[in-house]
Design an enzyme around this catalytic site. Structure first.
Site, PDB file in Angstrom:
ATOM      1  N   HIS A 328     -29.698 -36.124 -34.368  1.00  0.00           N
ATOM      2  CA  HIS A 328     -30.112 -34.830 -34.903  1.00  0.00           C
ATOM      3  C   HIS A 328     -29.405 -34.488 -36.216  1.00  0.00           C
ATOM      4  O   HIS A 328     -29.825 -33.560 -36.914  1.00  0.00           O
ATOM      5  CB  HIS A 328     -29.819 -33.735 -33.872  1.00  0.00           C
ATOM      6  CG  HIS A 328     -30.824 -32.637 -33.840  1.00  0.00           C
ATOM      7  ND1 HIS A 328     -31.622 -32.313 -34.914  1.00  0.00           N
ATOM      8  CD2 HIS A 328     -31.169 -31.763 -32.857  1.00  0.00           C
ATOM      9  CE1 HIS A 328     -32.417 -31.304 -34.592  1.00  0.00           C
ATOM     10  NE2 HIS A 328     -32.160 -30.947 -33.361  1.00  0.00           N
ATOM     11  N   THR A 456     -33.962 -26.450 -40.373  1.00  0.00           N
ATOM     12  CA  THR A 456     -34.579 -25.461 -39.488  1.00  0.00           C
ATOM     13  C   THR A 456     -33.882 -24.118 -39.629  1.00  0.00           C
ATOM     14  O   THR A 456     -32.794 -24.019 -40.187  1.00  0.00           O
ATOM     15  CB  THR A 456     -34.490 -25.895 -38.014  1.00  0.00           C
ATOM     16  OG1 THR A 456     -33.108 -25.959 -37.620  1.00  0.00           O
ATOM     17  CG2 THR A 456     -35.157 -27.233 -37.789  1.00  0.00           C
TER      18      THR A 456
END
Length: 623
Positions: A328, A456
């Site tokens: 991630h 994000t």
């Protein structure tokens, strides 16, 4: 004026950087998110602290952040803070790596482990070649395809991104292949070697490599890859007694120390081979009993047949179930969805090998495939044993539960003029309220991948509207008419739709793009403040800030024809990590949790909340 080429679209999304919001807007949005979570006294205190920050230290930090951003023409202001946060995370990478399970191939005979693994490998390598040649299309996720998936939209999009679409920046994809996260004390490092041509395959904790590209950088024949994988699957070598893969599940500082010892023991070259491999393919020897078994296996298996540090891993079970996981630190779910969709489409519609495909002629897999063997001393062997114990202990505390609501989905919600995502988020809030009797802080991941390195942000779905609606459904259904409950649902939906659309793309005001989210902006200011030899402002030490930063309901949604479901882990030890998909006729949901929460009961409460919502939409009173 012809529609812009895909190269033009890709160029535009890559050069547009994520703008920094105005500080006063961020503070206002932050306080709006806090209001439903605090009592009057708590909110007044937090409000006073936030306004003091805005007029003092925050103003200075904002000016410095804007000045830095003007000098960073190659990346967004949030990129470095996010990367540092992930790379400095010291707990196991299993807790940050997302996992996405593929749907089965519609042609059941193609779900054979060898056939499907071969097709996935070939398709992934072909994607890599297209990407590096600059020919990969920039994906566009449409908020309203009837308005944006048209020739007219494409002509307009030539000059500005549409409010009704999300072009996806693919610039982080250079880390998708030939990359590994190297454990280091305090902060890890990302390593990439795009010259390497080999694939890493794991089976029974053993590690194998073979070239999937030839000397000219082209994909070797699919028959060769199939032959090499068949060789590995038939290899009688027993399970590795000391599987190195489990070390990658360790605390990052512990693993960094053991990796140094591995290199000192003469394993540097083989570790570099692992690090530079195109990606990892984990071939598991076990078939799946049910969905829960599948979830556990795809997330971690026994810990021995994974190399969690790799930027990309495909997992294939004995019965042909497939999943991918990724580091991630370099990428996010929406961008990886572009990749997954491409792989699924090609392997199911244009497979390169088939059941019963002839074996490659004159291929000597015994020579082409190499099993890596590492030198291990007693200290390293003990480190592997301890890592396995720690892995087992961690997995014994983690629970993954799943629920499927089959009485309605996107079709009925849209017919009722409600946002499907708003209803799903509302059901999560109602479920927690029904289970624990209180409103929980929540965040929904929102992609800002329309901007270069946008990463994000977080939508805060708990509002005064959803709080009022949740209490009405859970505690006071008899006090409200069906029409009143329907009106509450519509009010929640309208506000949530505004949050999503503005959070993803922002508002256009004289061509200045802003986002309605506040988390990334505050996170960047916090990161900047941490770099100074000064005490942090009270905003960042306020218990309310800490509470909203570690939301109880951490959620994400991805829906595509390629995906069965996804799993994310929670950062709050007393929370739920929730993924959900709203399909035309049903709603699916998974929840990860630790022993402080009961995930199965929570999902039962979510299911009951969905039942109540759909009952009201049908015009029926709640019993």
């Amino acid at each position: 004026n012809a529609p812009p080429s895909h190269h033009e679209l890709l160029f535009f999304t890559r050069r547009k950087l994520l703008p920094i919001p105005k500080l006063e807007d961020t503070v206002r949005r932050y306080l709006a998110a806090q209001r439903p979570l605090l009592n009057d006294d708590q909110f007044r205190r937090t409000e006073r602290i936030a306004h003091d920050f805005q007029s003092g230290v925050g103003k200075q930090l904002q000016e410095e952040l804007v000045a830095q951003d003007k000098n960073k023409t190659h990346t967004s202001y949030i990129s470095e803070p996010y990367l540092y946060w992930y790379l400095s995370f010291r707990d196991s990478m299993m807790l940050t790596n997302p996992y996405v399970v593929f749907n089965p191939d519609p042609k059941t005979e193609y779900n054979d482990q060898l056939v499907r693994a071969t097709n996935i490998v070939c398709s992934a390598v072909r994607f890599m070649k297209t990407l590096r040649a600059g020919l990969q299309e920039s994906g566009v996720c449409h908020l309203n395809p009837t308005k944006s998936e048209t020739d007219g939209f494409k002509r307009v999009f030539r000059w500005a991104p549409s409010f009704r679409s999300r072009p996806i920046d693919l610039s982080p994809f250079f880390r998708l292949f030939n990359s590994t996260r190297i454990p280091k004390r305090r902060v890890d490092e990302l390593f990439t070697d795009d010259k390497a041509r080999h694939l890493l395959v794991m089976r029974k904790g053993n590690m194998y490599v073979f070239d999937s590209l030839d000397g000219d950088g082209n994909l070797v024949t699919p028959a060769e890859i199939q032959s090499h994988l068949r060789y590995i699957l038939s290899d009688p070598t027993p399970a590795a007694p000391f599987p190195l893969g489990v070390l990658t599940s360790e605390n990052r500082d512990v693993w960094a120390g053991l990796r140094d010892k591995l290199m000192a023991a003469g394993n540097t070259e083989d570790l570099q081979i692992v690090d530079s491999a195109l990606f990892c393919l984990s071939l598991d020897d076990e078939g799946m009993r049910d969905r829960f078994h599948l979830s556990d296996n795809m997330i971690h298996g026994d810990g021995c047949n994974r190399w969690f540090d790799k930027s990309l891993t495909f997992i294939l079970t004995k019965d042909g179930q497939a999943a991918l996981s990724f580091d991630h630190s370099w990428g996010d779910g929406l961008a990886l969805q572009v990749f997954q969709n491409e792989i699924f489409e090609e392997t199911t519609e244009r497979p390169l090998v088939h059941p019963g495909s002839a074996a490659a002629a004159a291929v000597d897999s015994a020579s082409a495939v190499r099993r890596l063997q590492f030198n291990l001393d007693s200290e390293l062997e003990n480190g592997i044993k301890k890592a396995q114990e720690n892995f087992d202990s961690l997995m014994s505390t983690l629970t993954i539960d799943a629920m499927e609501f089959k009485k309605g989905g996107k079709a009925l919600l849209k017919k009722s003029k409600l946002s499907p995502d708003a209803v799903a988020q509302l059901a999560l809030q109602m479920g927690f309220l029904r289970q624990y009797g209180q409103t929980a802080g929540a965040c929904e991941t929102c992609s800002t991948a329309a901007f270069r390195d946008g990463r994000t942000d977080s939508i805060r779905p708990v509002t005064l509207q959803t709080q009022r609606c949740s209490h009405a459904f859970v505690f006071q259904p008899g006090r409200h008419s069906v029409e009143q409950l329907q009106a509450m649902l519509s009010e929640c939906s309208a506000y949530h739709r505004q949050l999503i659309e503005e959070g993803i793309m922002g508002e256009c005001k004289t061509c200045t793009w802003i986002t309605i989210c506040f988390d990334s902006h505050l996170f960047a200011l916090h990161y900047l403040a941490d770099s100074k030899a000064e005490a942090l402002h009270g905003l960042f030490t306020d218990p309310a800030y800490a509470a909203i930063d570690l939301s109880i309901l951490e959620s994400s949604t991805l829906t595509s024809p390629a995906m069965d479901y996804a799993v994310i882990f929670l950062y709050a030890p007393d929370g739920f990590g929730v993924t959900y998909s709203v399909l035309d006729d049903r709603i699916g949901c998974t929840a990860s949790s630790y022993p402080t929460r009961n995930g199965r009961e929570f999902l039962q409460c979510v299911h009951k909340s969905l039942e109540d919502i759909f009952t009201v939409l049908e015009g029926k009173t709640l019993g």
